[in-house]
Design an enzyme around this catalytic site. Structure first.
Site, PDB file in Angstrom:
ATOM      1  N   ASP A  93       0.817  -1.215   0.000  1.00  0.00           N
ATOM      2  CA  ASP A  93       0.000   0.000   0.000  1.00  0.00           C
ATOM      3  C   ASP A  93       0.848   1.263   0.000  1.00  0.00           C
ATOM      4  O   ASP A  93       0.481   2.268  -0.612  1.00  0.00           O
ATOM      5  CB  ASP A  93      -0.914   0.035   1.236  1.00  0.00           C
ATOM      6  CG  ASP A  93      -2.134  -0.837   1.075  1.00  0.00           C
ATOM      7  OD1 ASP A  93      -2.309  -1.400  -0.022  1.00  0.00           O
ATOM      8  OD2 ASP A  93      -2.892  -0.978   2.046  1.00  0.00           O
ATOM      9  N   HIS A 135      -5.184   7.615   7.591  1.00  0.00           N
ATOM     10  CA  HIS A 135      -4.871   6.238   7.994  1.00  0.00           C
ATOM     11  C   HIS A 135      -3.491   6.079   8.650  1.00  0.00           C
ATOM     12  O   HIS A 135      -3.258   5.073   9.326  1.00  0.00           O
ATOM     13  CB  HIS A 135      -4.941   5.294   6.790  1.00  0.00           C
ATOM     14  CG  HIS A 135      -6.323   5.041   6.307  1.00  0.00           C
ATOM     15  ND1 HIS A 135      -7.309   4.486   7.102  1.00  0.00           N
ATOM     16  CD2 HIS A 135      -6.909   5.274   5.097  1.00  0.00           C
ATOM     17  CE1 HIS A 135      -8.429   4.378   6.410  1.00  0.00           C
ATOM     18  NE2 HIS A 135      -8.220   4.866   5.201  1.00  0.00           N
ATOM     19  N   ASP A 242     -13.798   8.710  -1.985  1.00  0.00           N
ATOM     20  CA  ASP A 242     -13.980   7.304  -2.342  1.00  0.00           C
ATOM     21  C   ASP A 242     -15.390   6.811  -2.070  1.00  0.00           C
ATOM     22  O   ASP A 242     -15.714   5.661  -2.349  1.00  0.00           O
ATOM     23  CB  ASP A 242     -12.950   6.404  -1.649  1.00  0.00           C
ATOM     24  CG  ASP A 242     -12.774   6.702  -0.177  1.00  0.00           C
ATOM     25  OD1 ASP A 242     -13.548   7.518   0.368  1.00  0.00           O
ATOM     26  OD2 ASP A 242     -11.859   6.130   0.444  1.00  0.00           O
ATOM     27  N   TYR A 281     -10.073   7.371  -5.537  1.00  0.00           N
ATOM     28  CA  TYR A 281      -9.165   6.673  -6.447  1.00  0.00           C
ATOM     29  C   TYR A 281      -9.678   6.649  -7.879  1.00  0.00           C
ATOM     30  O   TYR A 281      -8.993   6.176  -8.772  1.00  0.00           O
ATOM     31  CB  TYR A 281      -8.882   5.275  -5.892  1.00  0.00           C
ATOM     32  CG  TYR A 281      -8.477   5.387  -4.440  1.00  0.00           C
ATOM     33  CD1 TYR A 281      -7.220   5.880  -4.096  1.00  0.00           C
ATOM     34  CD2 TYR A 281      -9.382   5.130  -3.419  1.00  0.00           C
ATOM     35  CE1 TYR A 281      -6.859   6.072  -2.774  1.00  0.00           C
ATOM     36  CE2 TYR A 281      -9.027   5.309  -2.085  1.00  0.00           C
ATOM     37  CZ  TYR A 281      -7.773   5.780  -1.777  1.00  0.00           C
ATOM     38  OH  TYR A 281      -7.424   5.981  -0.456  1.00  0.00           O
TER      39      TYR A 281
END
Length: 358
Positions: A93, A135, A242, A281
């Site tokens: 990631d 995150h 998103d 995204y």
């Protein structure tokens, strides 16, 4: 009216270096420039006070992130094996990037710059669509995020505002702001941060968040009830794109119009507010959403046709600002939504007890 009261212009953080650093993250390459170019093409910059970002210092990054993690970010090199990568969350990631430390400082600095505009009372609304990297953990990267600018921005706001309400509209639940809230003793009466995030089943709504999120944020429901109890001095709103229909990692069916109905309630609170980006995204749809929110903040309407500009070909074949909802049905039921609303109200009641309001 969808703008803050008073004569202060909304501030918008953007500069070539910040856009370049944001676009260096592989999963969202070109997204920052797409967004900034669309905002520019619609003529919105003329109504905004554009302020360049100031890169964060190492000391500022360390206000949340651990010494070990910061040291790793400073020394890690792209395309070079490092046995510590897994330990610090670097990998699939979050690959090691060229000039990673510079990128981290610049991204953090964008949100700190926006927060300072609120702290200094330069504005009532500050926007940084290059922010919202919620995150990242204290000691590791996570979910495409290398630095948690959200937490750093909240800490900066806390130098002026005692109570911060953090609203996270991303499809993916964040952890670090919530963890930081627990570590800093959120429920004390002198100063705190309340994190407002609602877990629901896959948010598939043909008209955006309606009927769920607007009803949650309506005058008779949760956001206003929460603010009556908590009485925040400032707000941070993470606007993850998103949730928008067509996102390859989101799976939701929200439209920008539906999203803006939620933003309207945030603006109606008339508090110093920091708007940040986040996930998103499908980069074209993210640019459309954040441009639309910017226009809403300015109380301006936009032409449904994308203006001619550098990235115009990317908006084909429709070349329209609208994002239509898909055909997937909602996985929510009336019962699950009612249960969620009931749980949220229970938590607000619990907060009222903790704050000595009941």
């Amino acid at each position: 009216m969808m703008t803050a009261k008073g004569p202060l212009q909304a501030c918008y953080v953007a500069d070539p270096k910040l856009l370049m650093c944001c676009d260096a993250v592989p999963i969202i390459r070109h997204r920052a420039c797409l967004t900034h170019s669309l905002i520019t093409a619609y003529g919105l910059l003329d109504k905004l006070k554009v302020i360049p970002s100031v890169s964060a210092s190492e000391e500022e990054v360390r206000k949340f992130h651990s010494e070990e993690y910061v040291d790793f970010l400073k020394t890690a090199e792209a395309n070079k094996e490092d046995v510590s990568e897994d330990e610090f969350g670097l990998g699939f990631d979050c690959p090691v990037l060229e000039n990673m430390w510079m990128i981290v400082k610049q991204i953090a600095g964008g949100t700190l710059t926006a927060a300072r505009a609120l702290v200094s009372r330069e504005t009532n609304i500050a926007i940084n669509w290059c922010g919202g990297w919620h995150h990242a953990q204290r000691d590791s990267a996570s979910g495409f995020c290398y630095v948690n600018d959200v937490v750093l921005g909240i800490l900066e706001l806390r130098t002026k505002f005692d109570k911060i309400l953090y609203i996270d509209l991303d499809i993916h639940h964040e952890k670090s702001a919530n963890r930081r809230r627990r570590e800093s003793g959120t429920a004390n009466r002198q100063g705190s941060t309340v994190h407002f995030s609602i877990a629901i089943h896959m948010a598939i709504f043909p008209t955006g968040y309606s009927p769920f999120l607007p009803s949650l944020l309506s005058s008779a429901s949760t956001l206003y009830n929460l603010c009556e109890v908590y009485m925040p001095d400032a707000i941070v709103c993470q606007c993850g794109a998103d949730v928008i229909s067509g996102d390859p990692l989101g799976g939701a069916n929200v439209t920008p119009e539906g999203f803006k109905s939620a933003i309207r309630h945030v603006l109606n609170l008339n508090k110093p507010t920091l708007f940040l980006g986040g996930g998103g995204y499908n980069k074209i749809n993210a640019a459309k959403l954040w441009t639309s929110i910017t226009a809403s903040i300015l109380n301006m309407s936009l032409s449904p046709e994308i203006p001619e500009h550098q990235y115009f070909p990317h908006y084909g074949p429709s070349f329209e600002l609208e994002v239509t909802a898909g055909l997937r049905k909602s996985e929510n039921t009336e019962k699950t939504l009612d249960d969620t609303i009931r749980n949220v109200h229970y938590n607000i009641e619990h907060l009222a007890v903790l704050l000595g309001k009941k």
